[in-house]
Design a protein around this motif. Structure first.
Motif, PDB file in Angstrom:
ATOM      1  N   ALA A  66       0.684  -1.216   0.236  1.00 10.09           N
ATOM      2  CA  ALA A  66       0.052  -0.048  -0.022  1.00 10.09           C
ATOM      3  C   ALA A  66       0.716   1.246   0.120  1.00 10.09           C
ATOM      4  O   ALA A  66       0.418   2.248  -0.588  1.00 10.09           O
ATOM      5  CB  ALA A  66      -0.930   0.250   1.112  1.00 10.09           C
ATOM      6  N   LEU A  67       2.020   1.195   0.697  1.00 11.83           N
ATOM      7  CA  LEU A  67       3.009   2.410   0.782  1.00 11.83           C
ATOM      8  C   LEU A  67       3.448   2.801  -0.477  1.00 11.83           C
ATOM      9  O   LEU A  67       3.604   3.878  -1.116  1.00 11.83           O
ATOM     10  CB  LEU A  67       4.048   2.064   1.698  1.00 11.83           C
ATOM     11  N   ILE A  68       3.889   1.721  -1.300  1.00  9.50           N
ATOM     12  CA  ILE A  68       4.536   2.223  -2.584  1.00  9.50           C
ATOM     13  C   ILE A  68       3.376   2.165  -3.956  1.00  9.50           C
ATOM     14  O   ILE A  68       4.079   2.457  -4.791  1.00  9.50           O
ATOM     15  CB  ILE A  68       5.609   0.739  -2.986  1.00  9.50           C
ATOM     16  N   ALA A  69       2.378   1.706  -3.537  1.00  8.90           N
ATOM     17  CA  ALA A  69       1.079   1.660  -4.575  1.00  8.90           C
ATOM     18  C   ALA A  69       1.100   3.078  -5.325  1.00  8.90           C
ATOM     19  O   ALA A  69       1.199   3.005  -6.640  1.00  8.90           O
ATOM     20  CB  ALA A  69      -0.086   1.187  -4.055  1.00  8.90           C
ATOM     21  N   GLY A  70       1.099   4.020  -4.658  1.00 13.09           N
ATOM     22  CA  GLY A  70       1.032   5.418  -5.251  1.00 13.09           C
ATOM     23  C   GLY A  70       1.835   5.702  -6.148  1.00 13.09           C
ATOM     24  O   GLY A  70       2.002   5.845  -7.631  1.00 13.09           O
ATOM     25  N   PRO A  71       3.365   5.869  -5.800  1.00 12.64           N
ATOM     26  CA  PRO A  71       4.247   6.191  -6.748  1.00 12.64           C
ATOM     27  C   PRO A  71       4.534   5.148  -7.807  1.00 12.64           C
ATOM     28  O   PRO A  71       4.696   5.779  -8.942  1.00 12.64           O
ATOM     29  CB  PRO A  71       5.672   6.191  -5.812  1.00 12.64           C
ATOM     30  N   VAL A  72       4.270   3.906  -7.659  1.00  7.91           N
ATOM     31  CA  VAL A  72       4.636   2.844  -8.431  1.00  7.91           C
ATOM     32  C   VAL A  72       3.603   3.022  -9.596  1.00  7.91           C
ATOM     33  O   VAL A  72       3.776   3.264 -10.894  1.00  7.91           O
ATOM     34  CB  VAL A  72       4.355   1.490  -7.797  1.00  7.91           C
ATOM     35  N   VAL A  73       2.271   3.284  -9.377  1.00  9.85           N
ATOM     36  CA  VAL A  73       1.306   3.292 -10.356  1.00  9.85           C
ATOM     37  C   VAL A  73       1.701   4.492 -11.065  1.00  9.85           C
ATOM     38  O   VAL A  73       1.319   4.787 -12.344  1.00  9.85           O
ATOM     39  CB  VAL A  73       0.072   3.290  -9.925  1.00  9.85           C
ATOM     40  N   PHE A  74       2.072   5.635 -10.484  1.00 11.13           N
ATOM     41  CA  PHE A  74       2.353   6.847 -11.133  1.00 11.13           C
ATOM     42  C   PHE A  74       3.439   6.774 -11.966  1.00 11.13           C
ATOM     43  O   PHE A  74       3.187   7.381 -13.319  1.00 11.13           O
ATOM     44  CB  PHE A  74       2.549   8.084 -10.090  1.00 11.13           C
ATOM     45  N   LEU A  75       4.157   6.107 -11.596  1.00 13.59           N
ATOM     46  CA  LEU A  75       5.582   5.996 -12.530  1.00 13.59           C
ATOM     47  C   LEU A  75       5.315   5.098 -13.638  1.00 13.59           C
ATOM     48  O   LEU A  75       5.775   5.334 -14.962  1.00 13.59           O
ATOM     49  CB  LEU A  75       6.606   5.312 -11.624  1.00 13.59           C
ATOM     50  N   ALA A  76       4.283   4.145 -13.446  1.00 14.39           N
ATOM     51  CA  ALA A  76       3.882   3.225 -14.394  1.00 14.39           C
ATOM     52  C   ALA A  76       3.350   4.030 -15.597  1.00 14.39           C
ATOM     53  O   ALA A  76       3.425   3.840 -16.688  1.00 14.39           O
ATOM     54  CB  ALA A  76       3.149   2.018 -13.904  1.00 14.39           C
ATOM     55  N   ALA A  77       2.320   4.989 -14.925  1.00 15.97           N
ATOM     56  CA  ALA A  77       1.469   5.703 -15.977  1.00 15.97           C
ATOM     57  C   ALA A  77       2.429   6.650 -16.841  1.00 15.97           C
ATOM     58  O   ALA A  77       2.180   6.829 -18.018  1.00 15.97           O
ATOM     59  CB  ALA A  77       0.746   6.399 -15.221  1.00 15.97           C
ATOM     60  N   GLY A  78       3.304   7.169 -16.329  1.00 15.51           N
ATOM     61  CA  GLY A  78       4.314   7.943 -16.956  1.00 15.51           C
ATOM     62  C   GLY A  78       5.056   7.148 -18.037  1.00 15.51           C
ATOM     63  O   GLY A  78       5.180   7.479 -19.124  1.00 15.51           O
ATOM     64  N   VAL A  79       5.477   5.877 -17.653  1.00 17.66           N
ATOM     65  CA  VAL A  79       6.289   4.902 -18.643  1.00 17.66           C
ATOM     66  C   VAL A  79       5.281   4.873 -19.739  1.00 17.66           C
ATOM     67  O   VAL A  79       5.498   4.685 -20.954  1.00 17.66           O
ATOM     68  CB  VAL A  79       6.710   3.817 -17.863  1.00 17.66           C
TER      69      VAL A  79
END
Lengths: 95, 97, 315
Positions: free
Chosen positions: C252-265
């Motif tokens: 849950a802690l990393i979900a936000g930045p990971v999804v964000f980065l994935a969207a950027g890529v």
């Protein structure tokens, strides 16, 4: 009408100010715990009046948030001085 | 019609402000913490309720009016409980100190 | 209009007075109360400055979460009695600190007051292109569309902060849980408050997140309110902070930045540029990213406030 709404908002803020002088100066921490309550009701009252006067969007949502957070802050103040009520709980383990 | 609505709002909001002032007077004049707590939570909340009542006819839509009522209900519930909480803490502190 | 100016002036003076009182307050508890009051009043000031999003954030983070953090710190200091052995600051040193603070404040005030009336601003362009993002709230557009990369890095910073806080744990408690265990008989009034506030607060938090696309609000404010609700449930000892080794917590802690980065890529693959959104499809992507941001913020903030692990969980 707008002037009336703004004037009443100002009066409510004035009561908050006067109340704050009394509460924050009050002897002991017990009085100071009420400060969040005062801001909560007074602040929400003036916010709703300002919202009706200026017609700005979204101020009611801030009022909702403020209601929740004022209660949250009051609970936090009360909780900070309270030792655990459970029997056998470690008295030093206070948050 | 709109004049009637305005008069109603003015009366309700003025009554609300009166109760806010009364609450503050109680805060200033009552002798001990518990009665000051009482003045703060009961009178100020009634003031807020009257202010919301006065603002209800001016709300832009039924949904907005519902939101105003929801704010008032939340504040009522939360401050009643908070008053009890603070009262307990005050009494506990008085016993310990 | 003279009435509006009187209102604003009165509000400003009140904020200033509360701030001054906080600086001179006796004892950490009084100062914390002053700080929370100051934060709540400051959110009124933001509303008068027509920055409603900032007002929400100030109330939620500035006074809510930070206030709880300070209260916890003050309580721990009081219990640890470390302050009893400290020498108070000497008079001249205090004077020097005060003078420095006043100088910085005056410099900031001078800069603000000397700003030209039509200073350089990107606001017109950002409003001009708002329709392409599909959003109605320019603040959200700036946060998640125009400078999405920056916002993503902020979320990474939050994760780093949690790692930093957890690293303060004693070796034997690493992987354990922060805060106190759930109580067998929680204090009834506080428990009632938590049981009443939490469901309503969750509704309000989700509402503020959802409505942030078009009206003031957004992921950060909604997440902060959700965080406050979890914290009040933990305060009432109806729930306990999870063990820091728990897999769901770390996800849950990393979900936000990971999804964000994935969207950027994904934007680089599907939309022609890093953090570009497909035209006409931008709003669903933004809301998708924001949903995971809300989750991360709602989990990160309580973890920051409850502090490093101090106990082992019941196995």
């Amino acid at each position: 009408m707008t002037e009336f709404l703004l004037a009443t908002a100002g009066v409510i803020l004035f009561t908050v100010a006067v109340g704050l002088v009394r509460i924050l100066g009050g002897p002991g921490d017990a009085d100071r715990m009420m400060a969040a309550q005062l801001i909560g009701t007074g602040g929400i009252g003036s916010l709703l009046l300002i919202a009706a006067a200026t017609g700005e969007h979204g101020i009611e949502d801030v009022a909702l948030g403020l209601a929740l957070l004022a209660a949250f802050a009051s609970a936090a103040f009360v909780n900070s001085g309270a030792p655990a009520e459970e029997p056998g709980a470690d008295a030093a383990d206070v948050r | 019609m709109s004049l009637l609505v305005d008069i109603f709002s003015v009366i309700a909001i003025s009554a609300g402000v009166f109760f806010y002032l009364a609450g503050t007077v109680g805060l200033l004049r009552f002798p001990d913490t518990l009665s000051r707590l009482h003045a703060l939570t009961k009178a100020d909340n009634l003031g807020l309720g009257l202010v919301v009542l006065g603002l209800l006819p001016r709300a832009g839509s039924p949904l907005a009016a519902l939101k105003l009522l929801a704010i008032w209900a939340l504040v009522q519930l939360a401050s009643a409980t908070t008053a009890q909480l603070i009262g307990r803490a005050v009494r506990r502190k008085g016993r310990v100190a | 209009m003279i009435l509006v100016q009187a209102l604003d002036l009165g509000l400003g003076l009140l904020v200033f007075a509360v701030g001054a009182w906080t600086v001179f307050a006796r004892g950490p508890f009084a100062a914390t109360v002053g700080y929370v009051v100051y934060g709540l009043l400051l959110s009124l000031v933001w509303i008068r400055l027509f920055a409603v999003d900032v007002a929400l954030t100030e109330a939620a983070i500035g006074s809510g979460v930070t206030g709880l953090l300070l209260i916890g710190a003050a309580a721990r200091m009081r219990d640890a009695e470390t302050t009893a052995h400290e020498k108070p600051l000497s008079g001249p040193l205090r004077l020097a600190i005060a003078a420095l603070c006043v100088l910085v404040a005056l410099a900031l005030a001078a800069v603000v007051l000397l700003l030209p009336d039509n200073g350089p601003s990107l606001a017109p362009q950002s409003l001009h292109h708002l329709a392409e993002t599909g959003l109605g709230n320019p603040v959200t557009a700036v946060l998640i569309a125009y400078r999405a990369f920056d916002t993503m890095l902020e979320k990474v910073v939050l994760v780093l902060a949690v790692v930093g806080v957890w690293s303060l744990a004693q070796d034997r408690y690493w992987g354990g849980a922060p805060g106190e265990a759930r109580a067998e008989r929680p204090e009834p009034t506080l428990a009632f408050l938590a049981q009443v506030l939490a469901p309503l607060g969750i509704l309000v938090g989700v509402h503020i997140f959802w409505v942030g696309a078009d009206e003031p609000g957004g992921a950060f404010q909604g997440g902060a309110i959700l965080a406050a609700m979890w914290m009040i449930v933990m305060m009432a000892r109806l729930s306990e902070a999870p063990a820091t080794r728990a897999r769901w917590l770390r996800l849950a802690l990393i979900a936000g930045p990971v999804v964000f980065l994935a969207a950027g890529v994904a934007g680089a693959v599907f939309a022609g540029g890093f953090f570009a959104y497909p035209p006409g499809f931008a709003k669903p992507v933004i809301l998708f990213i924001e949903a995971f941001m809300v989750l991360s913020i709602a989990v990160t903030l309580p973890m920051l406030v409850t502090g490093p692990p101090r106990r082992e969980t019941r196995q």
